[in-house]
Design a protein around this motif. Structure first.
Motif, PDB file in Angstrom:
ATOM      1  N   LEU A 169       0.829  -1.206   0.000  1.00  0.00           N
ATOM      2  CA  LEU A 169       0.000   0.000   0.000  1.00  0.00           C
ATOM      3  C   LEU A 169       0.863   1.256   0.000  1.00  0.00           C
ATOM      4  N   PHE A 170       1.850   1.292   0.875  1.00  0.00           N
ATOM      5  CA  PHE A 170       2.698   2.487   0.963  1.00  0.00           C
ATOM      6  C   PHE A 170       3.600   2.624  -0.263  1.00  0.00           C
ATOM      7  N   VAL A 171       4.054   1.502  -0.821  1.00  0.00           N
ATOM      8  CA  VAL A 171       4.837   1.577  -2.055  1.00  0.00           C
ATOM      9  C   VAL A 171       3.981   2.145  -3.181  1.00  0.00           C
ATOM     10  N   PHE A 172       2.709   1.737  -3.232  1.00  0.00           N
ATOM     11  CA  PHE A 172       1.793   2.272  -4.244  1.00  0.00           C
ATOM     12  C   PHE A 172       1.645   3.787  -4.089  1.00  0.00           C
ATOM     13  N   LEU A 173       1.544   4.242  -2.848  1.00  0.00           N
ATOM     14  CA  LEU A 173       1.421   5.682  -2.608  1.00  0.00           C
ATOM     15  C   LEU A 173       2.703   6.426  -2.980  1.00  0.00           C
ATOM     16  N   LEU A 174       3.823   5.708  -2.951  1.00  0.00           N
ATOM     17  CA  LEU A 174       5.109   6.323  -3.282  1.00  0.00           C
ATOM     18  C   LEU A 174       5.471   6.168  -4.759  1.00  0.00           C
ATOM     19  N   LEU A 175       4.569   5.599  -5.550  1.00  0.00           N
ATOM     20  CA  LEU A 175       4.875   5.363  -6.965  1.00  0.00           C
ATOM     21  C   LEU A 175       5.290   6.627  -7.723  1.00  0.00           C
ATOM     22  N   PRO A 176       4.637   7.778  -7.497  1.00  0.00           N
ATOM     23  CA  PRO A 176       5.112   8.980  -8.207  1.00  0.00           C
ATOM     24  C   PRO A 176       6.577   9.286  -7.923  1.00  0.00           C
ATOM     25  N   PHE A 177       6.979   9.131  -6.676  1.00  0.00           N
ATOM     26  CA  PHE A 177       8.372   9.380  -6.302  1.00  0.00           C
ATOM     27  C   PHE A 177       9.291   8.339  -6.925  1.00  0.00           C
ATOM     28  N   LEU A 178       8.896   7.062  -6.857  1.00  0.00           N
ATOM     29  CA  LEU A 178       9.736   5.992  -7.378  1.00  0.00           C
ATOM     30  C   LEU A 178       9.863   6.067  -8.896  1.00  0.00           C
ATOM     31  N   SER A 179       8.765   6.401  -9.577  1.00  0.00           N
ATOM     32  CA  SER A 179       8.827   6.503 -11.035  1.00  0.00           C
ATOM     33  C   SER A 179       9.717   7.664 -11.460  1.00  0.00           C
ATOM     34  N   ASN A 180       9.699   8.733 -10.689  1.00  0.00           N
ATOM     35  CA  ASN A 180      10.555   9.875 -11.002  1.00  0.00           C
ATOM     36  C   ASN A 180      12.030   9.511 -10.873  1.00  0.00           C
ATOM     37  N   LEU A 181      12.347   8.639  -9.910  1.00  0.00           N
ATOM     38  CA  LEU A 181      13.733   8.192  -9.747  1.00  0.00           C
ATOM     39  C   LEU A 181      14.228   7.461 -10.989  1.00  0.00           C
ATOM     40  N   LYS A 182      13.322   6.729 -11.624  1.00  0.00           N
ATOM     41  CA  LYS A 182      13.677   5.971 -12.820  1.00  0.00           C
ATOM     42  C   LYS A 182      13.549   6.801 -14.094  1.00  0.00           C
ATOM     43  N   GLY A 183      13.205   8.073 -13.942  1.00  0.00           N
ATOM     44  CA  GLY A 183      13.056   8.929 -15.110  1.00  0.00           C
ATOM     45  C   GLY A 183      11.803   8.646 -15.913  1.00  0.00           C
ATOM     46  N   ILE A 184      10.779   8.093 -15.257  1.00  0.00           N
ATOM     47  CA  ILE A 184       9.526   7.764 -15.933  1.00  0.00           C
ATOM     48  C   ILE A 184       8.471   8.783 -15.526  1.00  0.00           C
ATOM     49  N   PRO A 185       7.929   9.555 -16.462  1.00  0.00           N
ATOM     50  CA  PRO A 185       6.849  10.486 -16.115  1.00  0.00           C
ATOM     51  C   PRO A 185       5.671   9.719 -15.520  1.00  0.00           C
ATOM     52  N   PHE A 186       5.059  10.290 -14.503  1.00  0.00           N
ATOM     53  CA  PHE A 186       3.974   9.581 -13.818  1.00  0.00           C
ATOM     54  C   PHE A 186       2.833   9.252 -14.777  1.00  0.00           C
ATOM     55  N   ALA A 187       2.588  10.129 -15.757  1.00  0.00           N
ATOM     56  CA  ALA A 187       1.515   9.882 -16.721  1.00  0.00           C
ATOM     57  C   ALA A 187       1.805   8.662 -17.590  1.00  0.00           C
ATOM     58  N   SER A 188       3.092   8.337 -17.744  1.00  0.00           N
ATOM     59  CA  SER A 188       3.477   7.191 -18.573  1.00  0.00           C
ATOM     60  C   SER A 188       3.584   5.900 -17.770  1.00  0.00           C
ATOM     61  N   LEU A 189       3.325   5.990 -16.469  1.00  0.00           N
ATOM     62  CA  LEU A 189       3.505   4.823 -15.609  1.00  0.00           C
ATOM     63  C   LEU A 189       2.591   3.653 -15.985  1.00  0.00           C
ATOM     64  N   PRO A 190       1.293   3.885 -16.284  1.00  0.00           N
ATOM     65  CA  PRO A 190       0.442   2.741 -16.680  1.00  0.00           C
ATOM     66  C   PRO A 190       0.980   1.992 -17.892  1.00  0.00           C
ATOM     67  N   SER A 191       1.449   2.737 -18.894  1.00  0.00           N
ATOM     68  CA  SER A 191       2.010   2.093 -20.081  1.00  0.00           C
ATOM     69  C   SER A 191       3.277   1.325 -19.732  1.00  0.00           C
ATOM     70  N   TYR A 192       4.072   1.899 -18.844  1.00  0.00           N
ATOM     71  CA  TYR A 192       5.307   1.241 -18.412  1.00  0.00           C
ATOM     72  C   TYR A 192       4.996  -0.063 -17.678  1.00  0.00           C
ATOM     73  N   LEU A 193       3.990  -0.025 -16.809  1.00  0.00           N
ATOM     74  CA  LEU A 193       3.599  -1.230 -16.074  1.00  0.00           C
ATOM     75  C   LEU A 193       3.041  -2.290 -17.020  1.00  0.00           C
ATOM     76  N   LYS A 194       2.310  -1.840 -18.033  1.00  0.00           N
ATOM     77  CA  LYS A 194       1.769  -2.778 -19.020  1.00  0.00           C
ATOM     78  C   LYS A 194       2.896  -3.473 -19.773  1.00  0.00           C
ATOM     79  N   ASP A 195       3.906  -2.695 -20.178  1.00  0.00           N
ATOM     80  CA  ASP A 195       5.055  -3.291 -20.861  1.00  0.00           C
ATOM     81  C   ASP A 195       5.804  -4.247 -19.934  1.00  0.00           C
ATOM     82  N   GLY A 196       5.881  -3.870 -18.651  1.00  0.00           N
ATOM     83  CA  GLY A 196       6.541  -4.742 -17.686  1.00  0.00           C
ATOM     84  C   GLY A 196       5.814  -6.061 -17.522  1.00  0.00           C
ATOM     85  N   ALA A 197       4.479  -6.000 -17.498  1.00  0.00           N
ATOM     86  CA  ALA A 197       3.694  -7.231 -17.396  1.00  0.00           C
ATOM     87  C   ALA A 197       3.880  -8.095 -18.640  1.00  0.00           C
TER      88      ALA A 197
END
Length: 303
Positions: A169-197
């Motif tokens: 739960l807390f990692v999910f809430l921190l996803l904007p911060f974690l995605s920024n660390l990886k240089g992934i715009p938060f808006a692109s996160l769903p597409s990134y997760l889809k590619d990861g799956a």
């Protein structure tokens, strides 16, 4: 996705054990806010650890991570009220030194340390503190549950399930911060997760780096689950510090195995004499920690 898999598996096992009567109502009544604290600390530890690891040279990371054991000793003293014998403290320090020597052998860590500022090493040390605090609270939960359950031991899947659930739960809430660390715009996160799956299940378009999927990712999850369950069981029957010593023993063993030619990995590499020396120091530390002693009155509470 991996966090979600762990939570699903843990709660499935917990539900099964609940149906079989292994997990009782009294066990399920353990205060859940403690698991929330554990999950929060572990999530913050993951986030800060990722942030620091992205800014630090690789050889420095395992060295600074050895502060985990120092934090555990401190928190065990403050939270659990434990007192440690001199041989136990010296043994822990020897284990940490052994891991540093073994892991950093031939890596040039001594030269990379000189060019690092204070901020990111401090963040990584803080990350170790969060993780260490979570491990000590788990030990506290087991100890307190033994009193609440009148001598019965708390099932480890109660701790694993709720702790992992809150962590996810807390990692999910921190996803904007974690995605920024990886240089992934938060808006692109769903597409990134889809590619990861897609990479995980090896479906759709071929993506580089997905060799061996889904067998290798599933093997990793299964192995990591068994590893985590074993460690938590060790915390339950001994202490968080003993479980950490066991993990530290696995570090040079892992380095040795990874130095051999294995499928999906580059060709093997040779290990320096420092690696052997580090392993010897590590084993000596483990032996020193476990030397049988007769505690004095002021040391009646030892790990």
């Amino acid at each position: 996705m991996v966090f979600g898999s762990y939570v699903l598996i843990y709660f499935t096992i917990l539900y099964t054990r609940r149906r079989l009567g292994i997990v009782t109502n009294e066990m399920m009544a353990v205060p859940k806010w403690r698991f929330a604290i554990i999950g929060f600390l572990e999530a913050i530890g993951v986030a800060t650890g990722m942030a620091a690891a992205a800014m630090l040279p690789g050889p420095v990371i395992p060295i600074l991570n050895q502060t985990f054991l120092v934090w555990q000793l401190l928190f065990a003293l403050l939270i659990l009220g434990k007192r440690f014998l001199l041989n136990q403290i010296a043994g822990c320090l020897l284990v940490a030194v052994g891991v540093v020597v073994a892991v950093s052998s031939g890596s040039g860590a001594d030269t990379t340390l000189s060019g690092i500022g204070f901020l990111w090493p401090a963040v990584l040390v803080a990350s170790a503190a969060f993780q260490a605090g979570a491990s000590i609270i788990k030990e506290f939960v087991f100890n307190d549950a033994a009193k609440r359950l009148e001598g019965k031991s708390l099932d480890i899947f109660v701790v694993n399930s709720f702790g992992s659930g809150f962590q996810a739960l807390f990692v999910f809430l921190l996803l904007p911060f974690l995605s920024n660390l990886k240089g992934i715009p938060f808006a692109s996160l769903p597409s990134y997760l889809k590619d990861g799956a897609g990479c995980f299940f090896n479906t759709g378009a071929k993506i580089s780096g997905c060799d061996g999927a889904p067998i290798l990712p599933l093997l990793y999850i299964a192995t990591n689950l068994a590893f985590n369950i074993s460690l938590l069981h060790l915390v339950k029957i001994s202490s968080a510090i003993v479980s950490s010593l066991a993990v530290m023993l696995s570090v040079p063993l892992s380095v040795y195995i990874m130095s051999k030619p294995l499928p999906y990995l580059p060709g093997g590499s040779s290990l320096s004499s420092n690696f052997t020396m580090g392993c010897i120091v590590l084993v000596l530390g483990l032996l020193l920690y476990n030397i049988p002693t007769t505690p004095t009155k002021q040391h009646t509470k030892t790990s």
